[in-house]
Write an enzyme that holds these catalytic residues in place. Structure first.
Site, PDB file in Angstrom:
ATOM      1  N   ASP A   5       0.697  -1.307  -0.030  1.00  0.00           N
ATOM      2  CA  ASP A   5      -0.045   0.017  -0.043  1.00  0.00           C
ATOM      3  C   ASP A   5       0.885   1.291   0.059  1.00  0.00           C
ATOM      4  O   ASP A   5       2.040   1.114  -0.608  1.00  0.00           O
ATOM      5  CB  ASP A   5      -0.845  -0.120   1.254  1.00  0.00           C
ATOM      6  CG  ASP A   5      -2.200   0.421   0.949  1.00  0.00           C
ATOM      7  OD1 ASP A   5      -2.280   2.000   0.712  1.00  0.00           O
ATOM      8  OD2 ASP A   5      -3.197  -0.319   0.878  1.00  0.00           O
ATOM      9  N   HIS A  61      -3.994   5.839   3.161  1.00  0.00           N
ATOM     10  CA  HIS A  61      -4.522   4.710   2.726  1.00  0.00           C
ATOM     11  C   HIS A  61      -3.939   3.380   3.519  1.00  0.00           C
ATOM     12  O   HIS A  61      -4.855   2.471   4.019  1.00  0.00           O
ATOM     13  CB  HIS A  61      -4.648   4.516   1.397  1.00  0.00           C
ATOM     14  CG  HIS A  61      -5.467   3.409   0.511  1.00  0.00           C
ATOM     15  ND1 HIS A  61      -5.141   1.971   0.601  1.00  0.00           N
ATOM     16  CD2 HIS A  61      -6.615   3.564   0.097  1.00  0.00           C
ATOM     17  CE1 HIS A  61      -5.912   1.521   0.087  1.00  0.00           C
ATOM     18  NE2 HIS A  61      -7.045   2.267  -0.326  1.00  0.00           N
ATOM     19  N   SER A  77     -11.811  -1.227  -0.548  1.00  0.00           N
ATOM     20  CA  SER A  77     -10.411  -1.050   0.319  1.00  0.00           C
ATOM     21  C   SER A  77     -10.401  -1.262   1.710  1.00  0.00           C
ATOM     22  O   SER A  77      -9.760  -1.917   2.325  1.00  0.00           O
ATOM     23  CB  SER A  77      -9.701   0.266   0.072  1.00  0.00           C
ATOM     24  OG  SER A  77      -8.889   0.285  -0.906  1.00  0.00           O
TER      25      SER A  77
END
Length: 421
Positions: free
Chosen positions: A169, A201, A357
């Site tokens: 990520d 994220h 996600s």
């Protein structure tokens, strides 16, 4: 040649908007990295053959650069850049002129040549707090109040202890209080950038897997594997990072105690699907997001990898959000809308986000949790156990997807259960 536009899968929302517009699925010409390619070699080559092939590539590339035809393209190329070895899959990235690409395509050792591609992150915004996702994971899919902060989450107190979750990520803020020292920096593929999470994220995803408050597996370790920065990446970095993860799991003898989370998606791209499949054959479990296009996941990578665990998003009242992909390749549904977790900007920062996600790390956390309490000797056993625990026929508008929601099995276990509030 098919092109792919990868993106990290948190969606932009405004208050009250539950049907955001997804990012474009297909990449445009400007997304291609000029003169840069991913080359996949055929299986069964010996080490000597691979060495000889690399020497041949260097020789041909140099000869073509010295020619007028190569120089006329206006693209400065550098030859082979990085080599990736995942189980028995051999690939490399490189900068090549058009003539060298033609030569590579005809080489008997080469399976395929694909242009490298820029990979973009989806935009995100902060939302109101919500904690429904964890309660859902131990409630057999019973609808839970969206904004309640008093939802019970019941779980075995091993809670992922001794298991390692690898998060490919944007990096992880390993100092965030949610990780209690269980998060470490693993690999950073982005040159000239620190191994920090400037986008948020990766920290968010890791928090859903293993945060002490927001995590499914509250005692699991998390490893930051940074392949994205603040907005874009390429396969050159993604494959390097995935290769590193597979090697690290193998070298550390963690195959039965490790899971990889990929909260990324894009148009079908066979080289990366192949990499995920080879990791499975090597004994490593990968959990992936179904994608946020509101379409059949069969056209997405890595959702279309046959032996990845592909996760769609479900809302608190058991409906499919319009953004979530669906289809026969979606193995399981998990909470993916208005999910609170860790965030960038401070060691106690949080944010509430939506997207597949968020759904994928719920299942990656479930895998880590089950690995800590049961003897699951292979990725096949892991997948079978996760799917065996699911609750069927709850998701409204699942279309032609297998209709089964994630569940941690706690109501069938005889333990003294801690509760999360």
């Amino acid at each position: 040649m098919q092109l792919l536009n990868f993106g990290l899968l948190l969606l932009p929302f405004v208050a009250g908007d539950l049907a955001p517009q997804p990012e474009p699925l297909l990449a445009g010409p400007s997304d291609v990295v000029p003169g840069q390619y991913i080359v996949t070699l055929k299986e069964g080559l010996t080490s000597a053959q691979i060495r000889d092939h690399k020497k041949w590539v260097s020789s041909v590339h140099r000869a073509n650069l010295d020619s007028f035809a190569a120089g006329a393209s206006g693209v400065e190329t550098e030859g082979i850049m990085k080599h990736f070895h995942i189980h028995d899959l051999n690939m490399y990235s490189g900068g090549f002129d058009e003539k060298t690409v033609e030569d590579l395509s005809r080489n008997p050792y080469v399976k395929s040549v694909h242009p490298d591609q820029h990979v973009y992150l989806a935009k995100t915004v902060t939302q109101r707090q919500a904690r429904w996702g964890l309660g859902y994971m131990s409630s057999k899919g019973k609808p839970v109040p969206l904004h309640s902060t008093l939802v019970d989450y019941s779980y075995d107190d091993k809670a992922g202890e001794g298991v390692w979750a690898y998060v490919l990520d944007t990096g992880i803020n390993v100092n965030h209080i949610e990780f209690e020292g269980r998060a470490i920096l693993g690999h950073n593929a982005i040159p000239n950038k620190p191994h920090t999470d400037e986008f948020g994220h990766g920290t968010y995803v890791a928090g859903i897997i293993a945060g002490k408050t927001y995590g499914v597996a509250k005692k699991a370790n998390v490893v930051s594997a940074k392949a994205f920065d603040t907005g874009s990446s390429t396969y050159n970095y993604i494959l390097e990072t995935y290769d590193w993860i597979v090697r690290n799991i193998t070298d550390s003898n963690r195959k039965n105690k490790a899971v990889i989370n990929l909260s990324i998606s894009g148009a079908k791209y066979q080289p990366f699907d192949d990499a995920v499949e080879k990791a499975f054959k090597a004994g490593i479990t990968t959990v992936v997001a179904a994608g946020n296009d509101g379409k059949d996941a069969k056209n997405n990578t890595p959702a279309s990898s046959p032996n990845a665990i592909t996760v769609g998003a479900v809302r608190w009242e058991n409906t499919r959000p319009s953004f979530s992909n669906y289809g026969k390749l979606v193995d399981i549904w998990a909470p993916g809308e208005l999910i609170k977790s860790c965030w960038k900007g401070g060691n106690n920062a949080t944010s509430t986000q939506s997207g597949t996600s968020a759904a994928s790390p719920h299942v990656a956390g479930l895998v880590a949790y089950l690995m800590s309490i049961e003897n699951l000797p292979s990725p096949s056993a892991v997948t079978a156990r996760v799917l065996n625990l699911t609750i069927p026929n709850l998701v409204k508008d699942a279309k032609d997807s297998p209709n089964r929601v994630a569940y941690n099995g706690i109501q069938e276990r005889k333990f003294t259960l801690p509760k999360y509030y």
